[in-house]
Motif scaffolding. Structure first.
Motif, mmCIF file in Angstrom:
data_model
loop_
_atom_site.group_PDB
_atom_site.id
_atom_site.type_symbol
_atom_site.label_atom_id
_atom_site.label_comp_id
_atom_site.label_asym_id
_atom_site.label_seq_id
_atom_site.Cartn_x
_atom_site.Cartn_y
_atom_site.Cartn_z
ATOM 1 N N ALA A 178 0.829 -1.265 -0.062
ATOM 2 C CA ALA A 178 0.153 -0.128 0.125
ATOM 3 C C ALA A 178 0.960 1.082 0.030
ATOM 4 N N ALA A 179 1.709 1.029 0.782
ATOM 5 C CA ALA A 179 2.692 2.428 0.877
ATOM 6 C C ALA A 179 3.409 2.485 -0.363
ATOM 7 N N ALA A 180 3.936 1.505 -1.054
ATOM 8 C CA ALA A 180 4.348 1.692 -2.405
ATOM 9 C C ALA A 180 3.462 2.153 -3.435
ATOM 10 N N TYR A 181 2.340 1.733 -3.406
ATOM 11 C CA TYR A 181 1.181 2.469 -4.337
ATOM 12 C C TYR A 181 1.006 3.482 -4.061
ATOM 13 N N GLU A 182 1.044 3.973 -2.833
ATOM 14 C CA GLU A 182 0.852 5.420 -2.345
ATOM 15 C C GLU A 182 1.993 6.328 -2.885
ATOM 16 N N ALA A 183 3.199 5.860 -2.770
ATOM 17 C CA ALA A 183 4.570 6.673 -3.316
ATOM 18 C C ALA A 183 4.413 6.868 -4.830
ATOM 19 N N LEU A 184 3.720 5.920 -5.327
ATOM 20 C CA LEU A 184 3.774 5.902 -6.945
ATOM 21 C C LEU A 184 2.258 6.685 -7.309
ATOM 22 N N GLU A 185 1.513 7.298 -6.497
ATOM 23 C CA GLU A 185 0.315 7.753 -6.686
ATOM 24 C C GLU A 185 -0.621 7.055 -7.203
ATOM 25 N N ARG A 186 -0.534 5.618 -7.155
ATOM 26 C CA ARG A 186 -1.685 4.926 -7.503
ATOM 27 C C ARG A 186 -2.723 4.673 -6.104
ATOM 28 N N TYR A 187 -3.376 5.789 -6.135
ATOM 29 C CA TYR A 187 -4.263 6.029 -4.775
ATOM 30 C C TYR A 187 -5.413 4.827 -4.742
ATOM 31 N N HIS A 188 -5.779 4.570 -5.918
ATOM 32 C CA HIS A 188 -7.008 3.261 -5.907
ATOM 33 C C HIS A 188 -6.599 2.060 -5.072
ATOM 34 N N LEU A 189 -5.265 1.657 -5.675
ATOM 35 C CA LEU A 189 -4.510 0.563 -5.259
ATOM 36 C C LEU A 189 -4.277 0.601 -3.937
ATOM 37 N N ALA A 190 -3.765 1.615 -3.570
ATOM 38 C CA ALA A 190 -3.352 1.772 -2.276
ATOM 39 C C ALA A 190 -4.420 1.665 -1.196
ATOM 40 N N TYR A 191 -5.716 2.532 -1.666
ATOM 41 C CA TYR A 191 -6.817 2.478 -0.796
ATOM 42 C C TYR A 191 -7.339 0.953 -0.616
ATOM 43 N N VAL A 192 -7.316 0.118 -1.575
ATOM 44 C CA VAL A 192 -7.822 -1.172 -1.603
ATOM 45 C C VAL A 192 -6.726 -2.340 -0.518
ATOM 46 N N ASP A 193 -5.565 -1.805 -0.517
ATOM 47 C CA ASP A 193 -4.932 -2.611 0.387
ATOM 48 C C ASP A 193 -4.820 -2.273 1.691
ATOM 49 N N TYR A 194 -4.976 -0.899 2.066
ATOM 50 C CA TYR A 194 -5.430 -0.331 3.278
ATOM 51 C C TYR A 194 -6.483 -1.030 3.773
ATOM 52 N N LYS A 195 -7.788 -1.040 2.966
ATOM 53 C CA LYS A 195 -8.838 -1.373 3.363
ATOM 54 C C LYS A 195 -8.918 -3.026 3.803
ATOM 55 N N THR A 196 -8.155 -3.610 2.888
ATOM 56 C CA THR A 196 -7.956 -5.123 2.893
ATOM 57 C C THR A 196 -7.226 -5.433 4.357
ATOM 58 N N VAL A 197 -6.209 -4.598 4.694
ATOM 59 C CA VAL A 197 -5.694 -4.841 6.058
ATOM 60 C C VAL A 197 -6.702 -4.517 7.250
ATOM 61 N N LEU A 198 -7.500 -3.608 6.953
ATOM 62 C CA LEU A 198 -8.518 -3.325 8.145
ATOM 63 C C LEU A 198 -9.609 -4.717 8.373
ATOM 64 N N GLN A 199 -9.873 -5.281 7.183
ATOM 65 C CA GLN A 199 -10.716 -6.598 7.227
ATOM 66 C C GLN A 199 -10.004 -7.700 8.166
ATOM 67 N N VAL A 200 -8.701 -7.662 7.895
ATOM 68 C CA VAL A 200 -7.700 -8.643 8.660
ATOM 69 C C VAL A 200 -7.652 -8.369 10.014
ATOM 70 N N ASP A 201 -7.434 -7.022 10.342
ATOM 71 C CA ASP A 201 -7.198 -6.615 11.623
ATOM 72 C C ASP A 201 -7.506 -5.215 11.681
ATOM 73 N N CYS A 202 -8.874 -4.897 12.397
ATOM 74 C CA CYS A 202 -9.328 -3.389 12.345
ATOM 75 C C CYS A 202 -8.604 -2.389 13.314
ATOM 76 N N SER A 203 -7.664 -2.948 14.071
ATOM 77 C CA SER A 203 -7.152 -2.289 14.940
ATOM 78 C C SER A 203 -5.692 -1.842 14.861
ATOM 79 N N ILE A 204 -5.647 -1.642 13.494
ATOM 80 C CA ILE A 204 -4.185 -1.179 13.028
ATOM 81 C C ILE A 204 -4.324 0.356 12.520
ATOM 82 N N PRO A 205 -3.549 1.294 13.368
ATOM 83 C CA PRO A 205 -3.762 2.646 13.187
ATOM 84 C C PRO A 205 -3.121 3.124 11.763
ATOM 85 N N ALA A 206 -2.015 2.589 11.358
ATOM 86 C CA ALA A 206 -1.344 2.796 10.101
ATOM 87 C C ALA A 206 -2.410 2.434 8.878
ATOM 88 N N ALA A 207 -3.289 1.610 9.045
ATOM 89 C CA ALA A 207 -4.119 1.338 8.033
ATOM 90 C C ALA A 207 -5.089 2.335 7.847
#
Length: 309
Positions: free
Chosen positions: A97-126
């Motif tokens: 997600a951080a790599a996508y974000e750095a590449l300004e591929r925000y849609h893909l970064a958003y999907v990865d961050y959201k997926t992390v929250l499904q796995v564990d919704c207590s992760i502040p970075a996500a």
């Protein structure tokens, strides 16, 4: 991890050396060492899926730190990346997600961050990542930005971290129900999540119109389908407006169970506690909030009021 590592002491040694370089900020040499460790593991590849997965994630981190973002996103060995080896590995998802974000591929970064929250919704970075991507996508695509998102994968229940904060009562006394307990985890959960999001957004619109009572109904329906931190803090805002301070405090407590550093949860619970004249707890919440956001003007103002109370 897997037995394969145990059988390859050299791979362990090389990986440790890689970790050492990484800690010293020598990301290039660290990536080279991780690559070497992966080669040593070649024969035992299948037996130790976890291990190469971790190494790939580490190597991706090196490349990310070194600024080779495109390499990081395409982190592949034999056509397989860390995520294919350990699906829903939180570390690998966050790094991608951080790599996508750095590449300004925000849609893909958003999907990865959201997926992390499904796995564990207590992760502040996500949570932070989702907020940043939402802002970036709003600016880029306007209000209909969600329509341009690729599908967000549904994380199977088996891969979800069962966060449970031990409570004062007997075990299980006040744990919220699991997010998607019923039906086939696949379709129903994705549909429920989508419906819950729509209801939450309808609630937000009602708040903007000042109709807090109706907004509470929408948020409550949404929460039946998906326990989401933001929905709890939204409903808490409505309860504060309706002077239902106990309910507001309860909702913030639920939100903070999901995300212990949630700024809105801490601020709104502090407001509710102040109205209930529990000044000590209110001050404690504001102090926790200020650890995350030391310059939060609203929190500093509330702290001043509380110190006079």
């Amino acid at each position: 991890s897997g037995g394969a590592m145990a059988g390859s002491p050299s791979a362990i040694g090389v990986r440790r050396a890689g970790n050492e370089e990484f800690r010293r900020g020598q990301y290039g040499p660290a990536a080279a060492l991780y690559t070497r460790a992966l080669e040593l593991l070649e024969d035992a590849w299948e037996a130790a899926a976890e291990e190469p997965g971790a190494l790939l994630a580490h190597r991706a981190a090196c490349r990310l730190k070194d600024g080779a973002c495109s390499l990081c996103v395409g982190e592949r060995r034999r056509g397989r990346g860390a995520l294919e080896l350990v699906p829903f590995g939180v570390k690998a998802l966050l790094r991608r997600a951080a790599a996508y974000e750095a590449l300004e591929r925000y849609h893909l970064a958003y999907v990865d961050y959201k997926t992390v929250l499904q796995v564990d919704c207590s992760i502040p970075a996500a949570h932070d990542g989702v907020n940043r991507m939402t802002k970036a996508l709003l600016e880029k695509d306007g209000v209909n930005w969600r329509q341009k998102l690729p599908p967000i994968p549904t994380v199977p229940i088996s891969a979800q971290t069962r966060w449970r904060v031990p409570s004062a009562g007997p075990p299980g006394a006040d744990t919220p129900p699991a997010t998607v307990p019923r039906g086939e985890p696949g379709e129903s959960s994705a549909a429920d999540t989508e419906r819950a999001r729509t209801l939450k957004e309808e609630g937000n619109e009602l708040v903007k119109k000042g109709n807090h009572k109706k907004a509470v109904e929408k948020d409550s329906e949404s929460l039946k389908l998906n326990q989401e931190c933001a929905t709890y803090t939204n409903r808490a805002l409505c309860y504060l407006a309706l002077k239902q301070y106990k309910e507001a405090v309860q909702d913030c407590t639920e939100a903070l169970r999901l995300d212990p550093e949630n700024v809105k949860g801490l601020y709104r619970r502090a407001q509710g506690l102040k109205e209930l004249k529990d000044y000590k707890s209110s001050i404690a919440d504001i102090k926790s909030l200020l650890k995350t956001e030391p310059k939060n003007a609203a929190a500093l103002r509330l702290l001043q009021e509380l110190s006079r109370a």
